[in-house]
Design a protein around this motif. Structure first.
Motif, PDB file in Angstrom:
ATOM      1  N   GLU A 152       0.854  -1.194   0.000  1.00 45.85           N
ATOM      2  CA  GLU A 152       0.000   0.000   0.000  1.00 45.85           C
ATOM      3  C   GLU A 152       0.879   1.229   0.000  1.00 45.85           C
ATOM      4  O   GLU A 152       2.006   1.210   0.486  1.00 45.85           O
ATOM      5  CB  GLU A 152      -0.973  -0.017   1.199  1.00 45.85           C
ATOM      6  CG  GLU A 152      -0.299   0.045   2.551  1.00 45.85           C
ATOM      7  CD  GLU A 152      -1.277  -0.150   3.698  1.00 45.85           C
ATOM      8  OE1 GLU A 152      -2.258  -0.897   3.555  1.00 45.85           O
ATOM      9  OE2 GLU A 152      -1.040   0.451   4.770  1.00 45.85           O
ATOM     10  N   SER A 191      -8.926  -7.251   2.019  1.00 41.49           N
ATOM     11  CA  SER A 191      -8.854  -6.286   3.122  1.00 41.49           C
ATOM     12  C   SER A 191     -10.278  -5.827   3.411  1.00 41.49           C
ATOM     13  O   SER A 191     -11.135  -5.897   2.524  1.00 41.49           O
ATOM     14  CB  SER A 191      -8.021  -5.077   2.696  1.00 41.49           C
ATOM     15  OG  SER A 191      -8.195  -4.012   3.607  1.00 41.49           O
ATOM     16  N   VAL A 192     -10.497  -5.311   4.618  1.00 41.58           N
ATOM     17  CA  VAL A 192     -11.788  -4.630   4.846  1.00 41.58           C
ATOM     18  C   VAL A 192     -11.967  -3.528   3.813  1.00 41.58           C
ATOM     19  O   VAL A 192     -13.080  -3.125   3.488  1.00 41.58           O
ATOM     20  CB  VAL A 192     -11.901  -4.014   6.262  1.00 41.58           C
ATOM     21  CG1 VAL A 192     -12.126  -5.083   7.306  1.00 41.58           C
ATOM     22  CG2 VAL A 192     -10.691  -3.143   6.613  1.00 41.58           C
ATOM     23  N   HIS A 193     -10.831  -3.074   3.232  1.00 45.11           N
ATOM     24  CA  HIS A 193     -10.898  -1.986   2.249  1.00 45.11           C
ATOM     25  C   HIS A 193     -11.263  -2.471   0.851  1.00 45.11           C
ATOM     26  O   HIS A 193     -11.137  -1.723  -0.101  1.00 45.11           O
ATOM     27  CB  HIS A 193      -9.590  -1.187   2.265  1.00 45.11           C
ATOM     28  CG  HIS A 193      -9.329  -0.605   3.615  1.00 45.11           C
ATOM     29  ND1 HIS A 193     -10.192   0.305   4.197  1.00 45.11           N
ATOM     30  CD2 HIS A 193      -8.363  -0.851   4.532  1.00 45.11           C
ATOM     31  CE1 HIS A 193      -9.736   0.608   5.410  1.00 45.11           C
ATOM     32  NE2 HIS A 193      -8.651  -0.082   5.637  1.00 45.11           N
ATOM     33  N   PRO A 216      -8.809  -9.063   6.049  1.00 45.34           N
ATOM     34  CA  PRO A 216      -8.318  -8.661   7.366  1.00 45.34           C
ATOM     35  C   PRO A 216      -8.636  -7.194   7.659  1.00 45.34           C
ATOM     36  O   PRO A 216      -8.726  -6.370   6.749  1.00 45.34           O
ATOM     37  CB  PRO A 216      -6.802  -8.847   7.259  1.00 45.34           C
ATOM     38  CG  PRO A 216      -6.566  -9.674   6.039  1.00 45.34           C
ATOM     39  CD  PRO A 216      -7.714  -9.354   5.123  1.00 45.34           C
ATOM     40  N   ALA A 274      -7.246  -4.475  10.894  1.00 42.89           N
ATOM     41  CA  ALA A 274      -5.920  -3.990  11.295  1.00 42.89           C
ATOM     42  C   ALA A 274      -5.177  -5.122  12.008  1.00 42.89           C
ATOM     43  O   ALA A 274      -5.567  -5.560  13.086  1.00 42.89           O
ATOM     44  CB  ALA A 274      -6.064  -2.791  12.214  1.00 42.89           C
ATOM     45  N   ILE A 294       3.283  -4.056   7.344  1.00 43.33           N
ATOM     46  CA  ILE A 294       2.615  -3.116   6.445  1.00 43.33           C
ATOM     47  C   ILE A 294       2.095  -1.890   7.215  1.00 43.33           C
ATOM     48  O   ILE A 294       2.012  -0.793   6.679  1.00 43.33           O
ATOM     49  CB  ILE A 294       1.485  -3.790   5.616  1.00 43.33           C
ATOM     50  CG1 ILE A 294       1.243  -3.054   4.277  1.00 43.33           C
ATOM     51  CG2 ILE A 294       0.184  -3.851   6.370  1.00 43.33           C
ATOM     52  CD1 ILE A 294       0.294  -3.740   3.310  1.00 43.33           C
ATOM     53  N   ASN A 295       1.759  -2.076   8.489  1.00 49.20           N
ATOM     54  CA  ASN A 295       1.296  -0.901   9.236  1.00 49.20           C
ATOM     55  C   ASN A 295       2.177  -0.582  10.448  1.00 49.20           C
ATOM     56  O   ASN A 295       1.709  -0.100  11.470  1.00 49.20           O
ATOM     57  CB  ASN A 295      -0.191  -1.017   9.616  1.00 49.20           C
ATOM     58  CG  ASN A 295      -0.501  -2.333  10.235  1.00 49.20           C
ATOM     59  OD1 ASN A 295       0.390  -2.985  10.759  1.00 49.20           O
ATOM     60  ND2 ASN A 295      -1.756  -2.746  10.168  1.00 49.20           N
TER      61      ASN A 295
HETATM   62  C1  BGC Z   1      -4.297  -2.005   5.749  1.00 53.10           C
HETATM   63  C2  BGC Z   1      -3.781  -1.419   7.056  1.00 53.10           C
HETATM   64  C3  BGC Z   1      -4.936  -0.805   7.828  1.00 53.10           C
HETATM   65  C4  BGC Z   1      -6.055  -1.794   7.982  1.00 53.10           C
HETATM   66  C5  BGC Z   1      -7.273  -1.230   8.709  1.00 53.10           C
HETATM   67  C6  BGC Z   1      -5.425  -2.948   6.040  1.00 53.10           C
HETATM   68  O1  BGC Z   1      -5.908  -3.465   4.825  1.00 53.10           O
HETATM   69  O2  BGC Z   1      -3.240  -2.704   5.096  1.00 53.10           O
HETATM   70  O3  BGC Z   1      -2.814  -0.444   6.760  1.00 53.10           O
HETATM   71  O4  BGC Z   1      -4.474  -0.414   9.106  1.00 53.10           O
HETATM   72  O5  BGC Z   1      -6.452  -2.266   6.721  1.00 53.10           O
HETATM   73  O6  BGC Z   1      -7.690  -0.023   8.159  1.00 53.10           O
END
Ligand code: BGC
Length: 268
Positions: free
Chosen positions: A106, A156-158, A199, A201, A206-207
């Protein structure tokens, strides 16, 4: 053990979630191909952990199969590397039954500052790599005529939730979500299941920046109903299930593993 006799390829398994997945699948009996791009030492660690599991050494005839893990360097952002990765995995273990598309990156940036280089870096690893790894894996299943294989994408949740300043990341995960749904339909008749694990957090490199910054971490923790960040094994446990025959009737789903983060909206 859930995954005896299975061979898994886990992309991006030199650290973080991928490392956790590779080790967990080996604990469940699978042989595992570990993949790295820029961190061969991390891949060595993963391999060492896999070989230490040594499950097959307990066999009654004293036979000890130390060859449970194998590591390959390949950049998921380059299709030629991806082709070689899948081919070499098959050559080494004879087949692959489980593909875990985990490698991902990311880049933080305001939308108006995103460069073409950063756009390509994120989309190539997070989407193009997943796309072609999956395509080469599927071609292998067609060649072998097997009637069961599984693909698990670490999304990701994103794939659902906006993440301001990470537009390329969100777009890549959204693309993987729709690819997964499409392929669930198209690959069903081949006996191939495909699902996403999303996933929230998780404590991984990565974070790292977030983990080191209490001012950012505290508000995030408040948003997680289960009150803690996830650990790689929280994700790996779900991947092991989805890769197993217990999950044979699940395809086209995203399993969110986020301690409740995604659906937690609170008035402050
Ligand atoms: C990201 C993290 C972020 C997390 C929750 C993950 O997909 O890689 O950077 O903290 O989502 O927002």
């Amino acid at each position: 053990m859930k995954l005896n006799e299975k061979v898994a390829l886990v992309t991006g398994s030199s650290g973080g979630i991928g490392q956790g997945i590779a080790i967990r699948l080996a604990q469940e009996g699978a042989k595992v191909v570990v993949n790295y791009r820029s961190n061969p030492e991390g891949a060595e660690q993963t391999l060492k952990a896999i070989n230490e599991i040594g499950g097959n050494c307990l066999m009654a005839d004293g036979f000890c199969d130390r060859d449970r893990g194998y590591s390959i360097g390949a950049d998921l952002g380059m299709v030629d590397d991806v082709r070689r990765l899948v081919a070499e995995s098959i050559e080494h273990f004879g087949t692959i039954d489980i593909l875990v598309n985990n490698a991902g990156i990311e880049k933080h940036s305001d939308f108006w500052d995103i460069t073409e280089q950063d756009f390509d870096a994120v989309m190539n690893i997070n989407f193009k790599g997943v796309f072609f790894a999956t395509q080469f894996f599927v071609k292998h299943q067609i060649d072998t005529g097997k009637n069961r294989a599984s693909i698990i994408n670490i999304s990701s949740v994103h794939e659902e939730l906006p993440f301001p300043h990470f537009t390329t990341y969100c777009a890549s995960k959204g693309a993987v979500k729709m690819m997964m749904r499409n392929l669930a339909v198209e690959l069903g008749r081949l006996g191939i299941t495909i699902n996403n694990v999303a996933p929230g957090a998780i404590e991984t490199p990565i974070n790292q920046q977030l983990l080191n910054n209490p001012a950012q971490l505290q508000p995030l923790l408040k948003n997680i109903p289960l009150g803690r960040l996830g650990k790689p094994d929280d994700i790996a446990a779900v991947v092991a299930f989805l890769a197993s025959d217990d999950a044979r009737y699940i395809t086209g789903s995203t399993v969110v593993v986020d301690g409740g983060l995604l659906w937690n909206y609170q008035e402050q």
